[in-house]
Design a protein around this motif. Structure first.
Motif, PDB file in Angstrom:
ATOM      1  N   CYS A  79       0.853  -1.203   0.000  1.00 53.33           N
ATOM      2  CA  CYS A  79       0.000   0.000   0.000  1.00 53.33           C
ATOM      3  C   CYS A  79       0.883   1.247   0.000  1.00 53.33           C
ATOM      4  O   CYS A  79       0.634   2.209  -0.725  1.00 53.33           O
ATOM      5  CB  CYS A  79      -0.889   0.045   1.238  1.00 53.33           C
ATOM      6  SG  CYS A  79      -1.860  -1.430   1.582  1.00 53.33           S
ATOM      7  N   CYS A  82       2.314   3.377  -3.031  1.00 54.52           N
ATOM      8  CA  CYS A  82       1.512   4.397  -3.716  1.00 54.52           C
ATOM      9  C   CYS A  82       0.980   5.448  -2.748  1.00 54.52           C
ATOM     10  O   CYS A  82       0.345   6.414  -3.185  1.00 54.52           O
ATOM     11  CB  CYS A  82       0.336   3.742  -4.436  1.00 54.52           C
ATOM     12  SG  CYS A  82       0.849   2.545  -5.674  1.00 54.52           S
ATOM     13  N   HIS A  83       1.167   5.235  -1.468  1.00 50.96           N
ATOM     14  CA  HIS A  83       0.691   6.187  -0.454  1.00 50.96           C
ATOM     15  C   HIS A  83       1.840   6.408   0.527  1.00 50.96           C
ATOM     16  O   HIS A  83       1.693   6.219   1.732  1.00 50.96           O
ATOM     17  CB  HIS A  83      -0.521   5.635   0.299  1.00 50.96           C
ATOM     18  CG  HIS A  83      -1.693   5.260  -0.565  1.00 50.96           C
ATOM     19  ND1 HIS A  83      -2.595   6.180  -1.046  1.00 50.96           N
ATOM     20  CD2 HIS A  83      -2.134   4.055  -1.031  1.00 50.96           C
ATOM     21  CE1 HIS A  83      -3.537   5.562  -1.759  1.00 50.96           C
ATOM     22  NE2 HIS A  83      -3.274   4.274  -1.773  1.00 50.96           N
ATOM     23  N   GLY A 211     -12.156   7.162  -3.168  1.00 47.11           N
ATOM     24  CA  GLY A 211     -11.778   7.061  -4.569  1.00 47.11           C
ATOM     25  C   GLY A 211     -11.929   8.434  -5.203  1.00 47.11           C
ATOM     26  O   GLY A 211     -12.726   9.271  -4.762  1.00 47.11           O
ATOM     27  N   ARG A 215     -16.306   6.310  -5.604  1.00 51.57           N
ATOM     28  CA  ARG A 215     -17.009   5.107  -6.043  1.00 51.57           C
ATOM     29  C   ARG A 215     -17.253   4.107  -4.924  1.00 51.57           C
ATOM     30  O   ARG A 215     -17.916   3.089  -5.135  1.00 51.57           O
ATOM     31  CB  ARG A 215     -16.237   4.446  -7.189  1.00 51.57           C
ATOM     32  CG  ARG A 215     -14.880   3.916  -6.796  1.00 51.57           C
ATOM     33  CD  ARG A 215     -14.054   3.460  -7.997  1.00 51.57           C
ATOM     34  NE  ARG A 215     -12.700   3.179  -7.576  1.00 51.57           N
ATOM     35  CZ  ARG A 215     -12.287   2.015  -7.100  1.00 51.57           C
ATOM     36  NH1 ARG A 215     -13.131   1.006  -7.005  1.00 51.57           N
ATOM     37  NH2 ARG A 215     -11.042   1.845  -6.723  1.00 51.57           N
TER      38      ARG A 215
HETATM   39  C1  HEC Z   1      -0.502   0.845  -7.395  1.00 60.61           C
HETATM   40  C2  HEC Z   1      -0.727   1.919  -6.473  1.00 60.61           C
HETATM   41  C3  HEC Z   1      -1.624   1.671  -5.284  1.00 60.61           C
HETATM   42  C4  HEC Z   1      -1.533   0.692  -4.329  1.00 60.61           C
HETATM   43  C5  HEC Z   1      -0.563  -0.469  -4.255  1.00 60.61           C
HETATM   44  C6  HEC Z   1      -2.571   0.991  -3.369  1.00 60.61           C
HETATM   45  N1  HEC Z   1      -3.241   2.116  -3.722  1.00 60.61           N
HETATM   46 FE1  HEC Z   1      -4.704   3.027  -2.670  1.00 60.61          FE
HETATM   47  N2  HEC Z   1      -5.060   4.253  -4.224  1.00 60.61           N
HETATM   48  C7  HEC Z   1      -4.351   4.287  -5.387  1.00 60.61           C
HETATM   49  C8  HEC Z   1      -5.053   5.097  -6.358  1.00 60.61           C
HETATM   50  C9  HEC Z   1      -4.610   5.372  -7.778  1.00 60.61           C
HETATM   51  C10 HEC Z   1      -6.235   5.543  -5.727  1.00 60.61           C
HETATM   52  C11 HEC Z   1      -7.375   6.308  -6.353  1.00 60.61           C
HETATM   53  C12 HEC Z   1      -8.290   5.187  -6.813  1.00 60.61           C
HETATM   54  C13 HEC Z   1      -9.638   5.551  -7.271  1.00 60.61           C
HETATM   55  O1  HEC Z   1      -9.880   6.680  -7.603  1.00 60.61           O
HETATM   56  O2  HEC Z   1     -10.497   4.680  -7.283  1.00 60.61           O
HETATM   57  C14 HEC Z   1      -6.188   5.010  -4.378  1.00 60.61           C
HETATM   58  C15 HEC Z   1      -7.144   5.301  -3.406  1.00 60.61           C
HETATM   59  C16 HEC Z   1      -7.098   4.807  -2.119  1.00 60.61           C
HETATM   60  C17 HEC Z   1      -8.002   5.204  -1.062  1.00 60.61           C
HETATM   61  C18 HEC Z   1      -9.094   6.248  -1.160  1.00 60.61           C
HETATM   62  C19 HEC Z   1      -8.608   7.573  -0.621  1.00 60.61           C
HETATM   63  C20 HEC Z   1      -9.610   8.684  -0.842  1.00 60.61           C
HETATM   64  O3  HEC Z   1      -9.355   9.811  -0.457  1.00 60.61           O
HETATM   65  O4  HEC Z   1     -10.648   8.464  -1.415  1.00 60.61           O
HETATM   66  C21 HEC Z   1      -7.694   4.451   0.023  1.00 60.61           C
HETATM   67  C22 HEC Z   1      -8.375   4.503   1.362  1.00 60.61           C
HETATM   68  C23 HEC Z   1      -6.605   3.583  -0.355  1.00 60.61           C
HETATM   69  N3  HEC Z   1      -6.246   3.834  -1.663  1.00 60.61           N
HETATM   70  C24 HEC Z   1      -6.031   2.631   0.456  1.00 60.61           C
HETATM   71  C25 HEC Z   1      -5.115   1.684   0.006  1.00 60.61           C
HETATM   72  C26 HEC Z   1      -4.719   0.503   0.765  1.00 60.61           C
HETATM   73  C27 HEC Z   1      -5.218   0.153   2.134  1.00 60.61           C
HETATM   74  C28 HEC Z   1      -3.823  -0.186  -0.001  1.00 60.61           C
HETATM   75  C29 HEC Z   1      -3.177  -1.513   0.278  1.00 60.61           C
HETATM   76  C30 HEC Z   1      -4.073  -2.607   0.608  1.00 60.61           C
HETATM   77  C31 HEC Z   1      -3.667   0.574  -1.234  1.00 60.61           C
HETATM   78  N4  HEC Z   1      -4.471   1.683  -1.194  1.00 60.61           N
HETATM   79  C32 HEC Z   1      -2.824   0.204  -2.254  1.00 60.61           C
HETATM   80  C33 HEC Z   1      -3.163   3.656  -5.624  1.00 60.61           C
HETATM   81  C34 HEC Z   1      -2.719   2.559  -4.896  1.00 60.61           C
END
Ligand code: HEC
Ligand code: HEC
Length: 410
Positions: A79, A82-83, A211, A215
């Motif tokens: 996670c 990307c964060h 998202g 979404r």
């Molecule tokens: C490859 C890169 C990537 C990884 C790995 C990833 N994310 Fe994300 N994350 C994103 C992206 C791009 C978005 C925006 C997605 C969307 O708009 O639907 C996002 C959106 C989110 C959001 C929504 C935030 C908001 O303000 O709406 C959350 C919560 C989140 N991720 C949690 C996680 C968690 C927990 C994990 C691991 C289990 C994870 N992400 C793994 C790229 C990633």
């Protein structure tokens, strides 16, 4: 083990954050905002909640391996890739969409993308064929999405539905073009008995919050979705591997890859991440101009949270989230060509302005390096924000500086 390329930070991420943050020596302030750093929990947690926060923190950082059920296809293996530091990027997802001749509208026929709208570039566990962008087809639009910040997301989950619906009703009466709408979404995961939401598959009419296009309704659902879509890690909420060109239905860890406890610990971690304490300018001009230039219509400074939200520190408070959660048409310049979960190519959820001083780049695809770049990018053809940006452009340079300093400290 990951190839070195995963760990390389693009050059622009090595630059300083877009604006200055509060200094850690400043005295602690309100109960709603936490410490002046990103990644700290809300204040006053019980020892049990603190332990769950720490477990979730470690899981969020953890690089998943083949033996954990990574793949067969994936985008990144942690996670935090990307964060990073719980703010934006550097990892990203490349999105694909079949578009109409106007270059913006999503085509009704997306059958050329049988494996979905995300590039999944890495293979493991016997897979040989990644999902990549089809080459040389002008009808395929690619766009980039950086992982948005995850700090303060508990407050976003806790805000009352009625507060969001009220924003929609109030905006409907405006005459300046600002008219956001709630994204009504359906819960598509299996039930999570440990969750606070008690949703079951098919529950409809929920207020989408998470998202970039709002979404998904809850943080545990988003966690399960990210595990499945970005990492190929299935969970009891999302037990099936996504379709892939090799037709694989499993990976090196047979069956469902992770547990509800893991999903719930990570969701709890994000719920408990504080809004970093803001060191706002003592001169009130910037805050006043934020309202006068109508930024505050979409970036609603404060919304009330539910009294029954299970985390006491987040319940029944004015949450300084700086979003209305609504989808807005920001015009053609920011459009990504993607119809997603009820939101169109040109529509985006108002970005929460939380911890901006910790971000290195801004907007969904990271195209803006400064707050001013991000503001000016709202001004594309057909954007609901045009009247607001015209007011911004009309400010004197001293006023602009005051407004940007205020926003940069949010
Ligand atoms: C490859 C890169 C990537 C990884 C790995 C990833 N994310 Fe994300 N994350 C994103 C992206 C791009 C978005 C925006 C997605 C969307 O708009 O639907 C996002 C959106 C989110 C959001 C929504 C935030 C908001 O303000 O709406 C959350 C919560 C989140 N991720 C949690 C996680 C968690 C927990 C994990 C691991 C289990 C994870 N992400 C793994 C790229 C990633
Ligand atoms: C019509 C609603 C609307 C208005 C008015 C509006 N914004 Fe936004 N703002 C958005 C949306 C939607 C996004 C997300 C766009 C994206 O990611 O592509 C956004 C993104 C931002 C971002 C980037 C945040 C981030 O995390 O990347 C900043 C900064 C910002 N707005 C500041 C302002 C300021 C300052 C004003 C007033 C001059 C303003 N906005 C007016 C809807 C609005």
């Amino acid at each position: 083990m990951l190839p070195a390329v995963f760990r390389q930070i693009p050059l622009f991420f090595a630059l300083a954050a877009v604006a200055g943050c509060a200094s850690p020596e400043d005295p602690a302030a309100s109960a709603v905002e936490g410490e002046s750093r990103s990644g700290a929990p809300v204040l006053g947690l019980s020892s049990g909640a603190r332990a769950q926060f720490d477990r979730g923190d470690a899981l969020f950082e953890r690089t998943q391996r083949d033996t954990d059920g990574l793949g067969p296809l994936y985008v990144r293996a942690a996670c935090a890739d990307c964060h990073r530091d719980d703010v934006r990027g550097p990892g990203f997802v490349e999105k694909l969409s079949i578009i109409e001749d106007d270059g913006v509208t999503a085509s009704a026929d997306q059958s050329k993308l049988p494996f979905g709208h995300s590039v999944r570039p890495y293979t493991t566990a016997g897979a040989t064929t990644p999902v990549l962008a089809p080459q040389g087809d002008p009808r395929v639009k690619t766009s980039r999405r950086l992982g948005p910040p995850v700090i303060g997301r508990g407050f976003l989950e806790a805000v009352l539905d009625s507060e969001i619906e009220r924003q929609e009703l109030e905006q409907a009466t405006r005459t300046d073009g600002i008219h956001g709408r709630v994204n009504r979404v359906t819960y598509t995961s299996e039930a999570n008995p440990g969750s606070m939401s008690r949703l079951v598959k098919g529950d409809a009419g929920l207020v989408g919050r998470f998202g970039l296009k709002a979404r998904i309704a809850t943080l545990d659902d988003f966690t399960a979705d990210a595990f499945q879509g970005d990492m190929g890690i299935t969970s009891p909420m999302r037990p099936v591997e996504l379709p892939n060109p090799d037709g694989l239905t499993d990976d090196d860890r047979p069956g469902v890859d992770t547990t509800l406890d893991v999903v719930n610990d990570i969701a709890a971690y994000m719920r408990l991440l504080a809004i970093p304490r803001r060191d706002l300018p003592s001169d009130p001009t910037g805050a006043a101009l934020f309202v006068a230039a109508r930024c505050a219509v979409c970036h609603a400074p404060s919304l009330r949270t539910r009294a029954d939200y299970p985390i006491a520190a987040l319940a029944d408070v004015d949450a300084p989230v700086f979003t209305d959660f609504l989808l807005h048409d920001l015009g053609t310049a920011l459009a990504d060509g993607l119809d997603e979960g009820g939101a169109s190519s040109r529509e985006w959820r108002t970005a929460p302005l939380i911890g901006l001083c910790f971000d290195h780049v801004l907007l969904h695809d990271g195209r803006a390096r400064t707050i001013e770049d991000a503001v000016l990018a709202h001004d594309g053809e057909g954007s609901e924000a045009r009247a607001s940006i015209a007011l911004f452009r009309g400010l004197s340079s001293v006023e602009k500086a005051a407004l940007l300093a205020y926003v940069g400290a949010l």
